[in-house]
Design an enzyme around this catalytic site. Sequence first.
Site, PDB file in Angstrom:
ATOM      1  N   LYS A  50       0.836  -1.202   0.000  1.00  0.00           N
ATOM      2  CA  LYS A  50       0.000   0.000   0.000  1.00  0.00           C
ATOM      3  C   LYS A  50       0.874   1.258   0.000  1.00  0.00           C
ATOM      4  O   LYS A  50       0.634   2.199  -0.747  1.00  0.00           O
ATOM      5  CB  LYS A  50      -0.924   0.008   1.234  1.00  0.00           C
ATOM      6  CG  LYS A  50      -2.040  -1.018   1.151  1.00  0.00           C
ATOM      7  CD  LYS A  50      -2.840  -1.137   2.450  1.00  0.00           C
ATOM      8  CE  LYS A  50      -3.839  -2.291   2.345  1.00  0.00           C
ATOM      9  NZ  LYS A  50      -4.587  -2.547   3.575  1.00  0.00           N
ATOM     10  N   GLN A  94      -5.307  -1.444   9.822  1.00  0.00           N
ATOM     11  CA  GLN A  94      -4.970  -2.693   9.122  1.00  0.00           C
ATOM     12  C   GLN A  94      -5.494  -3.896   9.912  1.00  0.00           C
ATOM     13  O   GLN A  94      -5.168  -4.063  11.085  1.00  0.00           O
ATOM     14  CB  GLN A  94      -3.444  -2.785   8.939  1.00  0.00           C
ATOM     15  CG  GLN A  94      -2.977  -4.002   8.169  1.00  0.00           C
ATOM     16  CD  GLN A  94      -3.395  -3.983   6.692  1.00  0.00           C
ATOM     17  OE1 GLN A  94      -3.344  -2.948   6.031  1.00  0.00           O
ATOM     18  NE2 GLN A  94      -3.830  -5.121   6.183  1.00  0.00           N
ATOM     19  N   ASP A 117     -11.276   3.084   4.238  1.00  0.00           N
ATOM     20  CA  ASP A 117     -11.664   1.697   3.963  1.00  0.00           C
ATOM     21  C   ASP A 117     -13.176   1.536   3.820  1.00  0.00           C
ATOM     22  O   ASP A 117     -13.652   0.475   3.426  1.00  0.00           O
ATOM     23  CB  ASP A 117     -11.173   0.778   5.102  1.00  0.00           C
ATOM     24  CG  ASP A 117      -9.879   0.057   4.736  1.00  0.00           C
ATOM     25  OD1 ASP A 117      -9.608  -0.094   3.524  1.00  0.00           O
ATOM     26  OD2 ASP A 117      -9.156  -0.350   5.656  1.00  0.00           O
TER      27      ASP A 117
END
Length: 284
Positions: A50, A94, A117
């Site tokens: 990422k 995460q 997200d």
Amino acid sequence: MTLLDGYNTAKKLNHELKLEIDKWKGLKKPTLAIIHIGNNAASLSYIKGKISAAEKVGIETKLIHLKDQISQKEVEDNILILNNDPQIDGIILQLPIPKHLNKDRLIDLISIDKDADGFHTFHQGLLYQSRETMVPATPLGIMLLLETYNIKLNGLKAVVIGRSNIVGSPVSRLLQDAGATVTICHSKTKDISAYTKDADIVVAAVGIPKFLKADMVKKDVIIVDVGINKVEGKLIGDVDFEHVSKIASYMTPVPKGVGPMTIHALLKNTVKLYVNTMKKRNSI
Ligand SMILES: NC(=O)c1ccc[n+]([C@@H]2O[C@H](COP(=O)([O-])OP(=O)(O)OC[C@H]3O[C@@H](n4cnc5c(N)ncnc54)[C@H](OP(=O)(O)O)[C@@H]3O)[C@@H](O)[C@H]2O)c1
């Protein structure tokens, strides 16, 4: 069979994103904060991917690494700091995180204006009402990939295997919004083959290597393999690629299928949040 090439599609879409970001030269750069708790090896490798992709398109990243034994309160304090930091446009936590932490509470503490997200219940709520929202990265990446290959979902029979909040359920909703008739299968479904054999498109998000076999699908089926399973050091999908690829009309490989598209979608979400914030500040 046409390979749904997530790697090169993401490369092209990332380049387009870079050109968009380049337009804002001289302004604050879009910035994504990544909270990582503990030392999960797979997570570390995803985070590396990422960060590297973000840097290539001109998105800054801030990695907040927290120790395994951290308390709920300490993680919450870190999120609140990022929520209030004007430099930060997007925040992701995460996953997975250590079991002693309350994941749902942490996700819902992330500001809805920075939820890159799209996992916050506010955004998920909008998604399930088919309204404009932050769409979770993997489902969004899948839809962008299908769109790139001009695959029309209207009227198709879709089967999604898996009903998680981050993949199976949201992608089911997006497929339905695109006009597909969707069946969701999961661990309690009896005789999954009966559903998959009848499907025009199957999305496999199970987490079991080679779960979907050639005798479970019909000729010319479209296959999206979300699975990432490490077997003897190799990445294997949830679909038996070798045999299913002989029957399918379109199919994603693993790796280089859904994975790079997920990263692209995360970057796209970050830019969307950046633009919203900069517009609110009258900066662009
Ligand atoms: N490529 C990417 O960027 C990306 C992103 C995210 C995830 N992934 C991968 O995608 C896979 C799924 O991820 P996830 O986060 O959605 O996993 P998850 O939360 O573990 O969900 C797995 C789903 O599969 C279902 N399932 C498990 N065993 C089954 C069985 N024997 N038959 C039918 N259904 C079964 C579960 O059913 P129940 O609900 O009944 O338990 C659950 O809904 C994993 O391999 C993950 O690593 C890839």
